[in-house]
Design a protein around this motif. Structure first.
Motif, short mmCIF file in Angstrom:
data_model
loop_
_atom_site.label_atom_id
_atom_site.label_comp_id
_atom_site.label_asym_id
_atom_site.label_seq_id
_atom_site.Cartn_x
_atom_site.Cartn_y
_atom_site.Cartn_z
N ALA A 1 0.81 -1.22 0.00
CA ALA A 1 0.00 0.00 0.00
C ALA A 1 0.84 1.26 0.00
O ALA A 1 0.34 2.35 -0.28
CB ALA A 1 -0.93 -0.01 1.22
N ASN A 2 2.13 1.12 0.29
CA ASN A 2 3.03 2.27 0.33
C ASN A 2 3.49 2.63 -1.08
O ASN A 2 4.00 1.77 -1.82
CB ASN A 2 4.24 1.93 1.21
CG ASN A 2 5.07 3.14 1.55
OD1 ASN A 2 4.70 4.26 1.21
ND2 ASN A 2 6.18 2.92 2.23
N ASP A 3 3.34 3.88 -1.47
CA ASP A 3 3.69 4.29 -2.84
C ASP A 3 5.19 4.41 -3.08
O ASP A 3 5.61 4.82 -4.18
CB ASP A 3 3.02 5.63 -3.17
CG ASP A 3 1.55 5.46 -3.52
OD1 ASP A 3 1.17 4.32 -3.86
OD2 ASP A 3 0.79 6.44 -3.44
N THR A 4 6.01 4.06 -2.11
CA THR A 4 7.45 4.01 -2.39
C THR A 4 7.81 2.78 -3.21
O THR A 4 8.93 2.68 -3.71
CB THR A 4 8.24 3.98 -1.07
OG1 THR A 4 7.85 2.83 -0.30
CG2 THR A 4 7.99 5.25 -0.26
N THR B 1 -1.46 -2.86 -7.06
CA THR B 1 -1.73 -1.43 -6.95
C THR B 1 -1.94 -1.07 -5.49
O THR B 1 -2.25 -1.94 -4.66
CB THR B 1 -3.00 -1.03 -7.74
OG1 THR B 1 -4.14 -1.67 -7.15
CG2 THR B 1 -2.88 -1.44 -9.21
N GLY B 2 -1.78 0.22 -5.18
CA GLY B 2 -2.01 0.67 -3.82
C GLY B 2 -3.44 0.46 -3.39
O GLY B 2 -3.72 0.09 -2.25
N ALA B 3 -4.38 0.70 -4.32
CA ALA B 3 -5.80 0.51 -3.99
C ALA B 3 -6.09 -0.95 -3.70
O ALA B 3 -6.79 -1.29 -2.75
CB ALA B 3 -6.67 1.01 -5.15
N GLY B 4 -5.53 -1.84 -4.54
CA GLY B 4 -5.73 -3.27 -4.32
C GLY B 4 -5.15 -3.71 -2.99
O GLY B 4 -5.73 -4.56 -2.30
N ALA B 5 -4.01 -3.13 -2.61
CA ALA B 5 -3.40 -3.48 -1.33
C ALA B 5 -4.27 -3.04 -0.17
O ALA B 5 -4.41 -3.76 0.83
CB ALA B 5 -2.02 -2.84 -1.23
N SER B 6 -4.91 -1.86 -0.30
CA SER B 6 -5.81 -1.38 0.76
C SER B 6 -7.01 -2.31 0.91
O SER B 6 -7.42 -2.64 2.03
CB SER B 6 -6.28 0.04 0.44
OG SER B 6 -5.21 0.95 0.46
N VAL B 7 -7.56 -2.74 -0.22
CA VAL B 7 -8.68 -3.69 -0.17
C VAL B 7 -8.23 -4.99 0.46
O VAL B 7 -8.94 -5.60 1.25
CB VAL B 7 -9.24 -3.93 -1.59
CG1 VAL B 7 -10.27 -5.04 -1.57
CG2 VAL B 7 -9.86 -2.65 -2.14
N SER B 8 -7.02 -5.42 0.12
CA SER B 8 -6.51 -6.68 0.66
C SER B 8 -6.39 -6.62 2.18
O SER B 8 -6.71 -7.60 2.87
CB SER B 8 -5.14 -6.99 0.05
OG SER B 8 -4.59 -8.16 0.62
#
Length: 562
Positions: free
Chosen positions: A98-101, A467-474
């Motif tokens: 989820a981290n954009d780094t 993706t960051g969005a997918g990671a947040s959902v996960s």
């Protein structure tokens, strides 16, 4: 004196026979250890002791059954422990992704590891066995329910609602007063292309209002925005949140154009406006049609009226800023703090014009306002606080509702201004019923429920960390899966404790029954040996006396000789 009948000999023989029977019974009891060696020994005692024997042997087997059940549940708990470890690792990877780094290749590497862990969870859930039988249910029913509905609720939980509330508080200066609000995705539909969502009267007692999303306009969910141009579910939810907050914070009646225009202005409606101008003929004529649609208090729920209301509120926002009243935020706060005033009174106080004068100004200047102040060619949506409206940061269709922004994800407390309840989608993993016979009688059993733990059942089969969005959902989905697994383990732990207690109780019951049966069935050696000695003496005495009974016959012979 008689010789045909020797009563003394008969009596002595009977006593000898009784002594021998008693002696024989004593020998049987002492040699077998049992007081009851045949039904003749004690008919009632035999029936009672045999019934006790059945209870004892049944309790003994039930204890073995319970111990087998303990072994099965321990095996299940061991498997669930491994599943829990895998889920924790997937969550760790999700937080990292989820981290954009992270670059795309970094996220792909994280996704590859997560995929392997998901597959291993399915393998463990589908292959775990005890004595050749599958331990867990093999159902693929998901704890998340319908995937599209779940995605929309995920969007609202992860950021749409909290980001909306934060933005409303920042740019309108108002928020809910702590009322209960129900949020659902199943109770309303009018088909695609009509009302996408609404805030209205509560459908359940005790609630202040409902927020309902029409899934006909939100399928597929397409997180993080909930759709693609020109329709975005996240912006629709933000629109409805303005209504929800205004319903709480502003109790007086205000014109529909003001309510709907404010709900559009919070996220911007340049795309809608551009389409409606074109649909009305384009150019100045199309602009005039949009402006004229909101001339006065009349209202029709078509797209042109929403666009007209958006332009009108944005025009009002600039009027308020020019008067030093703080824009639309100042007006919203005035209405909130002065519940006895209406929009007419508020405008007179803030910009020195009554509502009628403002209406006339807008009809006269609305087209020029669109031409000079609203940029329909750039990516900014025209939202309050954005680049076009207030010279702030550019707010695009993708960025206007931050995914994962605001207060953050907490299924029990997403919003600050409302006590929200999300619809329960009714999803649940299938379960397998296992019955343990833990008593000596029919029906004395323990029903154990073992749910499915494969990736589909846990709702993590679509885990996407690319993706960051997918990671947040996960993160959200893994949290739900962990809660489900933890609940399973807690239930298994309670059942293990119950089975261990059952074993202890069965053993205690068996011990008491054995003691009771012993008092009925076992030989009392002290008493029997004393009886044996007595019977032996009587036997010997009777044998000697039988010889003495012959004396009577000898006396008769003596008389005959004389």
């Amino acid at each position: 004196m008689q010789i045909n009948t020797n009563l003394d000999a008969a009596f002595t023989a009977r006593q000898l026979s009784g002594a021998e029977n008693t002696l024989t019974r004593a020998y049987r009891r002492l040699s077998s250890g049992l007081r009851i060696n045949s039904a003749a020994d004690d008919a009632a005692g035999l029936a009672i002791s045999e019934r006790m024997t059945g209870q004892i042997r049944g309790s003994r087997q039930a204890a073995r059954n319970a111990n087998d059940g303990i072994s099965l549940l321990q095996t299940a708990d061991g498997s669930l422990s491994s599943v829990s470890d895998a889920l924790q690792r997937i969550r760790e990877l999700s937080v990292q992704a989820a981290n954009d780094t992270n670059s795309s290749s970094d996220r792909q590497a994280l996704q590859d590891e997560a995929r392997q862990l998901v597959q291993e969870i399915s393998r463990m859930g589908e292959t775990a066995e005890f004595n050749g039988e599958k331990i867990f249910s093999q159902s693929h029913s998901s704890i998340g329910g319908d995937p599209n509905k779940r995605a929309v609720l995920d969007g609202m939980r992860i950021g749409w609602l909290s980001s909306s509330e934060t933005r409303i508080a920042q740019y309108y200066g108002i928020q809910g007063g702590g009322e209960k609000m129900y949020i659902g995705v199943s109770s309303f539909t009018d088909g695609p292309g009509n009302i996408a969502a609404f805030v209205g009267p509560p459908s359940q007692p005790g609630y202040f209002q409902d927020l309902q999303v029409d899934m006909a306009d939100a399928t597929p969910a397409n997180l993080p925005n909930g759709g693609t141009y020109p329709f975005y579910t996240d912006r629709t939810v933000m629109h409805e949140m303005v209504h929800a907050v205004m319903n709480s914070a502003i109790t007086q009646s205000v014109p529909t154009w003001f309510k709907e225009g404010s709900a559009e202005f919070i996220h911007g409606a340049d795309e809608r406006l551009k389409i409606d101008i074109a649909a009305a003929g384009g150019g100045a004529a199309g602009m005039a049609a949009v402006v004229g649609s909101v001339n006065g208090a009349g209202w029709a729920s078509d797209s042109q009226h929403y666009s007209g209301a958006y332009v009108k509120v944005r025009y009002l926002h600039d009027q308020l800023k020019a008067a030093g009243a703080g824009g639309i935020k100042g007006l919203m706060q005035y209405l909130n703090k002065n519940p006895g005033s209406d929009l007419d009174t508020a405008l007179q106080s803030l910009i020195g014009k009554n509502l009628a004068t403002f209406e006339s100004d807008f009809q006269a200047n609305g087209v020029a306002y669109i031409q000079n102040r609203i940029n329909l060619t750039n990516a900014d949506t025209g939202a309050v606080g954005g680049l076009d409206a207030d010279g702030g940061p550019e707010q695009t269709a993708d960025s206007i509702v931050p995914f994962g922004g605001g207060k953050g994800y907490d299924p029990n407390d997403v919003l600050s201004g409302f006590k929200e309840t999300f619809e329960n989608l009714g999803g649940g993993a299938g379960s397998r019923q296992v019955s343990f016979q833990i008593g000596a009688k029919a029906g004395e059993n323990l029903q154990v429920e073992l749910g499915a733990v494969n990736a589909f059942a846990l709702g993590i089969d679509d885990t996407d960390l690319s993706t960051g969005a997918g990671a947040s959902v996960s993160i959200v989905h893994v949290d739900e899966a962990l809660a489900y697994v933890n609940k399973q383990r807690a239930r298994i732990g309670a059942q293990l404790s119950r089975l261990e207690t059952a074993v202890t109780n069965l053993q205690s019951s068996e011990q008491n029954l054995i003691a009771s049966r012993s008092r009925i069935q076992d030989t009392d050696y002290a008493a029997e040996t004393a009886g044996l000695a007595r019977s032996q003496i009587l036997q010997q005495a009777a044998g000697g006396l039988i010889a003495q009974t012959k004396v009577t016959g000898q006396l008769v012979l003596g008389l005959l000789r004389a």
